[in-house]
Design a protein around this motif. Structure first.
Motif, PDB file in Angstrom:
ATOM      1  N   LYS A  35      21.449  26.219  37.497  1.00 40.28           N
ATOM      2  CA  LYS A  35      21.764  25.190  36.501  1.00 40.28           C
ATOM      3  C   LYS A  35      20.689  25.152  35.424  1.00 40.28           C
ATOM      4  O   LYS A  35      20.984  25.061  34.229  1.00 40.28           O
TER       5      LYS A  35
ATOM      6  N   GLU B   2      21.072  27.991  33.122  1.00 37.62           N
ATOM      7  CA  GLU B   2      22.231  27.766  32.239  1.00 37.62           C
ATOM      8  C   GLU B   2      21.838  26.839  31.078  1.00 37.62           C
ATOM      9  O   GLU B   2      22.183  27.090  29.920  1.00 37.62           O
TER      10      GLU B   2
ATOM     11  N   ILE C 220      20.599  18.642  38.002  1.00 41.61           N
ATOM     12  CA  ILE C 220      19.901  19.751  37.338  1.00 41.61           C
ATOM     13  C   ILE C 220      18.825  20.349  38.244  1.00 41.61           C
ATOM     14  O   ILE C 220      17.895  21.001  37.760  1.00 41.61           O
TER      15      ILE C 220
END
Lengths: 202, 202
Positions: free
Chosen positions: A131, A134, A126
């Motif tokens: 990411k 998202e 992460i």
């Protein structure tokens, strides 16, 4: 002793014991009607100040730590897998957190738990801004707003100030929990945190 | 998985968390009908192997540790005061322990608890050979025999071999408890030790 302030919960998103404590701390706060203020930090500067290094890179202790992460998660009944890469840089997640937290603490908490679960239950990296955006989108936020926040000098500076403030408070590890001025380091101090809240100090 | 071997309890007589675990480990063993093999070691070589240093000398962590020693003792209901000097060399106590243990494990256990209580409950330095012999005498042993044992090259070598063997087992701290091959580090893992004994591994 004041008993109305929040419980300060310091953690790094890349800390397994931070994750384990994160799964419990709000329930503990709720039990004693105390707000929990989540405060992501970066362990890099904390390790520098305290002369520490990531557990995993230490001889003997590193091997033990990997076993203890998994076993303590099983002991607590928390899903866990050792992620790879580990540890990771978490400045993007932490910046996004503070940006969200200023707008909606509940959503920030949801986002933080998504980050932790993605990294430690699913084993997915992460660290990247894409990411993080998202995951924030999954938590109901606007992806592009998060990307903009992560690279915003104002937000970067906000995280830097939070990290600096944590060092002044003596925070040298994760999780690090302060209740009415009393510091507790480690997921294995949650029982003492509870007893402290129960008794007002022992 | 074999469940008939002893529980190996490694500790340094100068370790506060070793002391705290020492007050509990035999009761835990008794509950599950398991013998506890007490194994004093020296943290110096263990720290060298793992790149660690005494908690108390570490920036930030040292201040926290002193507070945590006292608080965890209160939490466990164990008498404690921070001794000065701290830490101390414990080779004399450890040598005496092994000499006694070879003759009478029960008496060795009594001697070990006397050492721990003298240092951590009364705050009295137990590093010197004369003091160790005096404490052994309290535990029913012959003072002069203990003084002779402490300076006996055979006993010195015995401790050295115990320390070397502990390093080969991966022991890097105190207390360090091994149950059927599973290592547990810290007084805060006693709950996991109990659960492991209860379930045969989780």
């Amino acid at each position: 002793m004041p008993t109305t302030g929040p419980i300060d919960f310091y953690f790094d998103f890349s800390s397994p014991y931070g994750y384990l404590a994160a799964t419990r701390i709000n329930a503990i706060g709720a039990k004693y009607e105390r707000r929990v203020k989540w405060r992501p930090i970066l362990l890099g500067p904390a390790f520098k100040a305290s002369g520490n290094s990531p557990l995993i890179s230490q001889p003997l202790k590193g091997t033990y730590a990997e076993r203890d992460f998994r076993r303590t998660a099983r002991f607590m009944g928390v899903p866990f897998q050792q992620p790879d890469p580990f540890p990771i840089g978490t400045q993007n997640a932490a910046r996004a957190f503070y940006w969200i937290d200023d707008r909606d603490p509940l959503q920030a908490h949801r986002f933080a738990m998504t980050c932790f679960a993605t990294y430690f239950a699913q084993g997915i990296d992460i660290s990247g801004a894409e990411k993080v955006a998202e995951l924030a989108a999954h938590a109901g936020l606007d992806r592009d707003e998060i990307l903009a926040a992560i690279s915003d000098p104002v937000v970067k500076d906000r995280l830097k100030r939070e990290v600096d403030a944590s060092l002044l408070k003596g925070v040298f590890g994760s999780p690090y929990i302060i209740v009415d001025g009393e510091p507790f380091w480690g997921a294995d101090r949650l029982d003492q945190v509870q007893a402290w809240l129960e008794t007002g100090g022992f």
